[in-house]
Design an enzyme around this catalytic site. Sequence first.
Site, PDB file in Angstrom:
ATOM      1  CD  GLU A  16      -2.592  -1.340   2.514  1.00 54.74           C
ATOM      2  OE1 GLU A  16      -3.500  -0.507   2.746  1.00 54.74           O
ATOM      3  OE2 GLU A  16      -2.532  -2.396   3.179  1.00 54.74           O
ATOM      4  CB  SER A 144      -5.809  -1.741   0.915  1.00 56.06           C
ATOM      5  OG  SER A 144      -5.878  -0.599   1.669  1.00 56.06           O
ATOM      6  CE1 TYR A 209      -6.993   3.723  -0.253  1.00 53.72           C
ATOM      7  CE2 TYR A 209      -6.417   1.462  -1.048  1.00 53.72           C
ATOM      8  CZ  TYR A 209      -6.878   2.425   0.195  1.00 53.72           C
ATOM      9  OH  TYR A 209      -6.714   2.066   1.225  1.00 53.72           O
ATOM     10  NE  ARG A 248     -12.965   1.496   5.571  1.00 51.56           N
ATOM     11  CZ  ARG A 248     -11.685   1.290   4.718  1.00 51.56           C
ATOM     12  NH1 ARG A 248     -11.040   2.190   4.728  1.00 51.56           N
ATOM     13  NH2 ARG A 248     -11.417   0.234   4.281  1.00 51.56           N
ATOM     14  CG  ASP A 250     -14.263  -2.210   5.014  1.00 53.04           C
ATOM     15  OD1 ASP A 250     -14.469  -1.156   5.517  1.00 53.04           O
ATOM     16  OD2 ASP A 250     -12.988  -2.373   4.667  1.00 53.04           O
ATOM     17  CD  GLU A 267     -10.279  -5.635   5.540  1.00 49.22           C
ATOM     18  OE1 GLU A 267      -9.318  -6.389   5.861  1.00 49.22           O
ATOM     19  OE2 GLU A 267     -10.281  -5.016   4.471  1.00 49.22           O
ATOM     20  CG  ASN A 269      -7.735   0.283   7.251  1.00 50.25           C
ATOM     21  OD1 ASN A 269      -6.845   0.855   8.080  1.00 50.25           O
ATOM     22  ND2 ASN A 269      -7.752   0.296   6.103  1.00 50.25           N
ATOM     23  N   GLY A 273      -7.212   5.136   5.022  1.00 47.55           N
ATOM     24  CA  GLY A 273      -6.479   6.343   3.880  1.00 47.55           C
ATOM     25  C   GLY A 273      -6.912   7.721   4.154  1.00 47.55           C
TER      26      GLY A 273
END
Length: 306
Positions: A16, A144, A209, A248, A250, A267, A269, A273
């Site tokens: 990433e 990601s 992204y 964050r 998901d 998951e 994070n 980002g």
Amino acid sequence: MQARSVAVLYGGWSAEREVSLVSGKAVAVALRGRGHRVELIDVGRDLDALLRALRPAPDVVFNALHGKGGEDGTIQGVLDMLGLPYTHSGVRPSAIAMSKPATKQVVGAVGIRTARGVVAPPQQVVERHLLEPPYVVKPAAEGSSVGVRIVRANDNAPSIDLAAWGYGDALVEEYISGRELTVGVMGDRALTVTEIAHTHAFFDYDAKYTEGHAVHTLPAQVPDVVSAEAMRLALLAHRTLGCRGISRTDFRWDDTRPGTEGLYFLEINTQPGFTPISLVPEQAKYVGVDFADLCEWLLEDAACGR
């Protein structure tokens, strides 16, 4: 507001890296606009070089790294040893969250529904179906959506390209059909629910992204009971892992099932980002916190050793 010296760590060596470079530059611009003295540090594997770059010691470190090395507890441990306050989560929650199997075990213990799955070496995943198709194959410890693939019953291609894999063990999970939802958490507050629509088979790296590859709808047009439950679970996951700053979470939501029965945790994070199209800054703006305010809040929230 007191002007401070801030070291923004970005880049790194994970899959990433390119996203981290964009995140770090955006953060630096925002913090300089607030009067802070900002130094961008592109973090590599040379620890001596990093230690030199952190002298004299900054007042605070903004961790804009993503993926292995920056999001898995490694850089957090270095900063703890140096006694430098830094943004986002500490060593333990970072390490747990980077491991998808460990995260599933921890959040499952507090009643958060996750997809059925098994961890296996890649060679074993290639040799036979470990779950009935369709199922999802993903690296056990990457972020990601790197390396993720959906395997369907009539697929002829191998589930993993062994020559290009390079991620260690794989997590094989049942495929949950439905809609992509995500919830950002800022401190002790779940921000809102975003639904992500895209043209890819799943919300993969490019969809996340690359501008124009995904459409974010916020707040998500879902029943109030589903929205409330997603926000509750995201905050519960954040607290259970001991996350700090922002995170964050998901979800997949199978809207053919009644109530919240189709809501599955995917998951969490711990280093979301900070690009111009990133989800958490977008959610923060929706609730009245602009990008610069969010960066400033993270500086105020920075800590060491926890």
